[in-house]
Every structure is written in C-alpha cells, then in structure tokens.
Design a protein around this motif. Structure first.
Motif, PDB file in Angstrom:
ATOM      1  N   LEU A   1      35.689  43.948  72.863  1.00  0.00           N
ATOM      2  CA  LEU A   1      34.565  44.770  73.330  1.00  0.00           C
ATOM      3  C   LEU A   1      34.790  46.234  72.973  1.00  0.00           C
ATOM      4  O   LEU A   1      33.876  46.911  72.491  1.00  0.00           O
ATOM      5  CB  LEU A   1      34.372  44.607  74.849  1.00  0.00           C
ATOM      6  CG  LEU A   1      33.990  43.209  75.332  1.00  0.00           C
ATOM      7  CD1 LEU A   1      33.867  43.198  76.853  1.00  0.00           C
ATOM      8  CD2 LEU A   1      32.693  42.724  74.688  1.00  0.00           C
ATOM      9  N   ASP A   2      36.025  46.717  73.194  1.00  0.00           N
ATOM     10  CA  ASP A   2      36.356  48.105  72.822  1.00  0.00           C
ATOM     11  C   ASP A   2      36.028  48.354  71.354  1.00  0.00           C
ATOM     12  O   ASP A   2      35.531  49.423  70.985  1.00  0.00           O
ATOM     13  CB  ASP A   2      37.857  48.384  73.032  1.00  0.00           C
ATOM     14  CG  ASP A   2      38.219  48.563  74.501  1.00  0.00           C
ATOM     15  OD1 ASP A   2      37.329  48.885  75.308  1.00  0.00           O
ATOM     16  OD2 ASP A   2      39.413  48.382  74.832  1.00  0.00           O
ATOM     17  N   ALA A   3      36.352  47.361  70.521  1.00  0.00           N
ATOM     18  CA  ALA A   3      36.190  47.537  69.069  1.00  0.00           C
ATOM     19  C   ALA A   3      34.715  47.519  68.646  1.00  0.00           C
ATOM     20  O   ALA A   3      34.375  47.990  67.567  1.00  0.00           O
ATOM     21  CB  ALA A   3      36.952  46.440  68.330  1.00  0.00           C
ATOM     22  N   LEU A   4      33.855  46.968  69.507  1.00  0.00           N
ATOM     23  CA  LEU A   4      32.431  46.858  69.149  1.00  0.00           C
ATOM     24  C   LEU A   4      31.657  48.157  69.347  1.00  0.00           C
ATOM     25  O   LEU A   4      30.594  48.342  68.766  1.00  0.00           O
ATOM     26  CB  LEU A   4      31.763  45.749  69.975  1.00  0.00           C
ATOM     27  CG  LEU A   4      32.092  44.307  69.586  1.00  0.00           C
ATOM     28  CD1 LEU A   4      31.515  43.346  70.621  1.00  0.00           C
ATOM     29  CD2 LEU A   4      31.536  43.991  68.202  1.00  0.00           C
ATOM     30  N   VAL A   5      32.175  49.053  70.212  1.00  0.00           N
ATOM     31  CA  VAL A   5      31.406  50.274  70.501  1.00  0.00           C
ATOM     32  C   VAL A   5      31.905  51.429  69.637  1.00  0.00           C
ATOM     33  O   VAL A   5      33.097  51.522  69.337  1.00  0.00           O
ATOM     34  CB  VAL A   5      31.464  50.668  71.997  1.00  0.00           C
ATOM     35  CG1 VAL A   5      30.805  49.612  72.845  1.00  0.00           C
ATOM     36  CG2 VAL A   5      32.889  50.926  72.452  1.00  0.00           C
ATOM     37  N   PRO A   6      30.990  52.312  69.228  1.00  0.00           N
ATOM     38  CA  PRO A   6      31.401  53.467  68.424  1.00  0.00           C
ATOM     39  C   PRO A   6      32.372  54.364  69.194  1.00  0.00           C
ATOM     40  O   PRO A   6      32.288  54.446  70.428  1.00  0.00           O
ATOM     41  CB  PRO A   6      30.085  54.210  68.177  1.00  0.00           C
ATOM     42  CG  PRO A   6      28.999  53.251  68.484  1.00  0.00           C
ATOM     43  CD  PRO A   6      29.549  52.278  69.473  1.00  0.00           C
ATOM     44  N   ASP A   7      33.273  55.028  68.456  1.00  0.00           N
ATOM     45  CA  ASP A   7      34.160  56.012  69.076  1.00  0.00           C
ATOM     46  C   ASP A   7      33.315  57.055  69.794  1.00  0.00           C
ATOM     47  O   ASP A   7      32.260  57.438  69.311  1.00  0.00           O
ATOM     48  CB  ASP A   7      35.007  56.717  68.005  1.00  0.00           C
ATOM     49  CG  ASP A   7      36.140  55.823  67.514  1.00  0.00           C
ATOM     50  OD1 ASP A   7      36.381  54.779  68.137  1.00  0.00           O
ATOM     51  OD2 ASP A   7      36.752  56.180  66.497  1.00  0.00           O
ATOM     52  N   GLY A   8      33.794  57.498  70.930  1.00  0.00           N
ATOM     53  CA  GLY A   8      33.075  58.540  71.658  1.00  0.00           C
ATOM     54  C   GLY A   8      32.026  58.008  72.615  1.00  0.00           C
ATOM     55  O   GLY A   8      31.362  58.775  73.304  1.00  0.00           O
ATOM     56  N   THR A   9      31.857  56.681  72.668  1.00  0.00           N
ATOM     57  CA  THR A   9      30.920  56.090  73.629  1.00  0.00           C
ATOM     58  C   THR A   9      31.441  56.358  75.041  1.00  0.00           C
ATOM     59  O   THR A   9      32.552  55.965  75.365  1.00  0.00           O
ATOM     60  CB  THR A   9      30.796  54.572  73.404  1.00  0.00           C
ATOM     61  OG1 THR A   9      30.334  54.352  72.068  1.00  0.00           O
ATOM     62  CG2 THR A   9      29.836  53.946  74.401  1.00  0.00           C
ATOM     63  N   ALA A  10      30.637  57.053  75.853  1.00  0.00           N
ATOM     64  CA  ALA A  10      31.113  57.444  77.181  1.00  0.00           C
ATOM     65  C   ALA A  10      31.271  56.213  78.080  1.00  0.00           C
ATOM     66  O   ALA A  10      32.301  56.011  78.712  1.00  0.00           O
ATOM     67  CB  ALA A  10      30.155  58.441  77.811  1.00  0.00           C
ATOM     68  N   SER A  11      30.233  55.409  78.137  1.00  0.00           N
ATOM     69  CA  SER A  11      30.290  54.223  78.992  1.00  0.00           C
ATOM     70  C   SER A  11      29.294  53.213  78.452  1.00  0.00           C
ATOM     71  O   SER A  11      28.461  53.535  77.599  1.00  0.00           O
ATOM     72  CB  SER A  11      29.968  54.579  80.442  1.00  0.00           C
ATOM     73  OG  SER A  11      28.710  55.194  80.509  1.00  0.00           O
TER      74      SER A  11
END
Ligand code: ZN
Length: 261
Positions: free
Chosen positions: A124-134
């Motif tokens: 899941l961590d890898a699916l979101v762009p860097d800098g995604t707050a929540s």
C-alpha cells in the motif's frame, strides 16, 4: 467557523457541531473528536450516525460507551462487539470518535495472493505517490486469517482507553471473505489521529469484524486508495486540538491502545 491549522502537508480544519453542514466533499477526511480525547476516556460523543453519514460512506471508529469497533462501508455502519459479532448501527446512535470519507478512490491495484500483513502494508505504501499526507483505503478479497480485537462496553465513570484495552478480546477470523477499511495518517498528527495504519475488518456476510492487528491474504486482494490532504475535525465542547508538542507524550498511550495485542 473553521479554525485552520497546517500540520506540515496536512490541512487540519476544526469546527464545532453547530457549524457542521452536510459534507459529501470528495478527498476530505472527516473526523468526530480526537484520539487524544478518546485516550482520556471521553467515550460519549454528541454526533449521531445520521450526521456522520453526511460526511462520508467509508471509515471506522466506535460508538458511545465504547461498545465495540465501528466499520463504515458503502454508506452502511456496523459495530463489531467485544467478541467480533457484528450488528447494524442505528441512525440515532452516537459516536465519541470516528473517521469517514466520501470514498472516491484515485488509485486501484490488484495485490498478489498470500501477502502477510507487513507485506500488505508495504504494498500500500508503494502505491501512493511520495508526499501523500494521508489516505483512505479499502481492500476486498479472501483472507486466510485476520487477527482482530474488540473492546467491551464501558460504564461511567470511564477509565482511560489504555486500561480498557487491557480487557480487549483478541480473536482470529480464519478463511474469510471480506473488506478491510481504514486510513494511513502521518506521525505528526498523533494526538489528533492514530499515526500509521488504522484498519478495521468486516466479513462479506456482515457477521464478523473488528480492529485489525494482523492478517494473511488468501487470494489476490483488490486495493483501492483515496489520497487526501484535508482533515476536518468536529470538536465536542471542552475539547481542543492537541498541542502538537503533546504528540510525543501521547505516542506511548496510543501505541498501547491501538496496536496492543
Ligand atoms: Zn480501531
């Protein structure tokens, strides 16, 4: 009347109940009260589930008297009792703590079969762009096992959450089809929210559920993610947003209460 705070990249707006208006704003997380208040034993809130439903159709939390773990899915609200038995929550019941969002996933993926819980969270961590707050997340599929907990209904005078959690029941749901829903919040909102992942599970037959402590996927899982940089917090009377400096102090208490077991 909004009271605006920027906590790094997360925009936190707080408001009082009389200032609430029907939300249905996509990509905004709406929260009733704070985890800090819950830790202090504020187990009775004033917000009804009818009101909560105006701000989101997916999420988690609890109900007054801390009678179990709440799961919101597709606009329906469920409660898993201390033994993980699920019932529907009535529109006039109230919550002392809940987080919901009008779920509009921007990211979708199919996760490989057989992931253990740590591997699942890494994916899941890898699916979101860097800098995604929540973000809000929903996972659907077959689980070989889900290790979950729930808490017993409390009676006033209320004890701190950490003491209640000592009486939690931990149970294993084996070979179960269902949905995991919840959020990932950054460490710097601790005191307002639970930092890191907070996930609740409900079975597809809506009979079993709880606060997720661990899992192992059976087949592939369908993952849907709705990133957000906005958190709106409804503050009950006498409760203020925690001083960010309190975050470190509350860390141990939250860790004990939310990740115990
Ligand atoms: Zn929980």
């Amino acid at each position: 009347v909004f009271d605006d705070h920027w906590i790094r990249s997360l925009h936190v707006a707080s408001m009082r109940r009389e200032d609430l208006h029907g939300g249905h704003e996509p990509h905004v997380l709406f929260q009733a009260s704070t985890i800090g208040a819950l830790l202090d034993g504020a187990f009775d809130g004033d917000l009804t589930f009818a009101e909560l439903a105006e701000h989101g159709d997916l999420g988690l939390g609890t109900v007054n008297a801390l009678a179990g773990e709440m799961i919101a899915l597709d606009g329906a609200f469920f409660l898993a009792d201390v033994d993980g038995e699920v019932r529907s929550i009535g529109a006039e019941e109230r919550t002392p703590f809940a987080v919901v969002t009008e779920f509009e996933p921007a990211i979708e993926a199919t996760l490989a079969a057989g992931l253990d819980h740590d591997a699942l969270l890494e994916r899941l961590d890898a699916l979101v762009p860097d800098g995604t707050a929540s973000f809000a997340v929903r996972l659907d599929g077959h689980f070989e096992s889900v290790r979950a907990r729930s808490v017993p209904v409390q009676h006033p005078p209320y004890r701190p959450l950490a003491d209640v959690v000592a009486d939690q029941h931990v149970f294993e749901l084996a070979d179960v089809e269902g949905s995991m829903v919840g959020f990932r919040f950054p460490a710097y909102v601790e005191g307002i929210e639970v930092a890191g992942y907070h996930l609740h599970f409900i079975s597809a037959d809506r009979r079993r559920g709880g606060h997720v402590l661990g899992s192992r996927a059976g087949g592939e899982l369908r993952a849907r993610i709705d990133p957000s940089a906005d958190l709106h917090v409804e503050l009950p009377p006498a409760i203020d947003l925690a001083d960010p400096d309190l975050a470190a102090d509350t860390h141990a208490a939250i860790d004990a209460a939310e990740h115990a077991g």
